[in-house]
Design an enzyme around this catalytic site. Sequence first.
Site, PDB file in Angstrom:
ATOM      1  N   ASN A  93       0.840  -1.192   0.000  1.00 46.95           N
ATOM      2  CA  ASN A  93       0.000   0.000   0.000  1.00 46.95           C
ATOM      3  C   ASN A  93       0.879   1.247   0.000  1.00 46.95           C
ATOM      4  O   ASN A  93       2.107   1.152  -0.084  1.00 46.95           O
ATOM      5  CB  ASN A  93      -0.952  -0.012   1.212  1.00 46.95           C
ATOM      6  CG  ASN A  93      -0.196  -0.147   2.533  1.00 46.95           C
ATOM      7  OD1 ASN A  93       0.942   0.299   2.668  1.00 46.95           O
ATOM      8  ND2 ASN A  93      -0.837  -0.759   3.509  1.00 46.95           N
ATOM      9  N   ASP A 282     -10.565  -7.274  -0.234  1.00 51.03           N
ATOM     10  CA  ASP A 282      -9.703  -6.603   0.742  1.00 51.03           C
ATOM     11  C   ASP A 282      -9.437  -5.156   0.330  1.00 51.03           C
ATOM     12  O   ASP A 282      -9.360  -4.267   1.190  1.00 51.03           O
ATOM     13  CB  ASP A 282      -8.387  -7.366   0.878  1.00 51.03           C
ATOM     14  CG  ASP A 282      -7.504  -6.808   1.980  1.00 51.03           C
ATOM     15  OD1 ASP A 282      -7.759  -7.114   3.150  1.00 51.03           O
ATOM     16  OD2 ASP A 282      -6.567  -6.044   1.658  1.00 51.03           O
TER      17      ASP A 282
END
Length: 407
Positions: A93, A282
Amino acid sequence: MWMLLCDTRTQRGDGLARESPTVTGTGETERPRMNCFMPRGTRRMIEERRLHNERQQVLIRKLSREMYQEQGSDPHLGTRHQLSRLMRPDDANIFGSVHGGTILRMIEEAGGIISTRHCNTQDGDRCVAVLGRVEKTEFLSPMFIGEVAHVCAEITYTSEHSVEVQVHVMSENVLTGSKKLTNKAALWYVPCSLKNVDKILDVPPIKYTSPEQEEAGRKRHEVQRTVRQNTTERNEEVPPPASKPEIHTVGFSQSSLIHLVGPNDCMMNDFVHGGVTMKLMDEVAGIVGARHCNTRIVTACVDAINFHRKIKKGSLLKVQGRMAFTSPRSMEIQVIVDVEPLIEADKATYRAVSAFFTFISLDKDNRPLPVPLLKVEGEEEQRRFDEGKERYLQNKARRIADSQVTA
């Protein structure tokens, strides 16, 4: 010097020899062997190539047996499998920690390989193991760019038509050599015939180290089957949020994405990999959590993921996520996947997958932050909040019991 490769010949009108077709015992005509004049060296080269291929096959079978023996199991009894991969920037991320969806996809890949391999150790139709259910997946420690992920999968139980795979994920810092356990998961697979994906095949049994191990696996199978049967598919519509929703309400953080299923998303039978779906789920859950907290968030665990129906190539996925419950330190996010078959116009949209993801909020030093309280509006949101609170209290009690046993 020239030699005749074939001995059985008939004379053609042009003076050249050819081989006569042979009729087999079944009445079928056997394809004649190639009949031509061939140099001795060419014939010897063909024979050497044939012998080389046979030796290669023998060597492959020998190495395969040795691999299973090193792993402590026979190819017909149960196996282990490990995937290792360096974590790259596109796996993480914006904060540098590996995306939870990336880990979920690796877990499913390892489980799919080992269960498909095991189910094809018997004679009969070839099959592919399809993911049916994922038990609670724990995220014990974050993983970062530059670390190596080691995903170890092992078959721990087989029923007549299903396979249980236990998966552990370790992260390795290649600079220091340190390793840590980052994830644990249990997955259930069902073997589907490649000739007919609706046909479920029998699963070869494995050999257990003790009767107690088999009995424990049987109890896990009965529990997950009961829970799965009691899990109702709530085909409730997810209403769009208000034009200007109030902060920290369900509508404020509600998110969705659209994904067209392509060949890269599918297995060998043109159905979607379970890991692809879990990664998309997710991602949506992460967006919901980030909108609600406006901080850095990470996946803490995933409650059981139920795969209600298969998803075919060419379908349009609508992945929707919304906040269900918040505690002072965590938040539970409901994620559902609806499928619209684009190619098959006569089929309606259906609910394919559903699950609950738990996220926590962290500061820049990876320390937990308080989670803003969810503002509930309406009876339906209150119902989901109460159900989430019950799951939260059950999981908390289970963690306390496990820690006391360990101590």
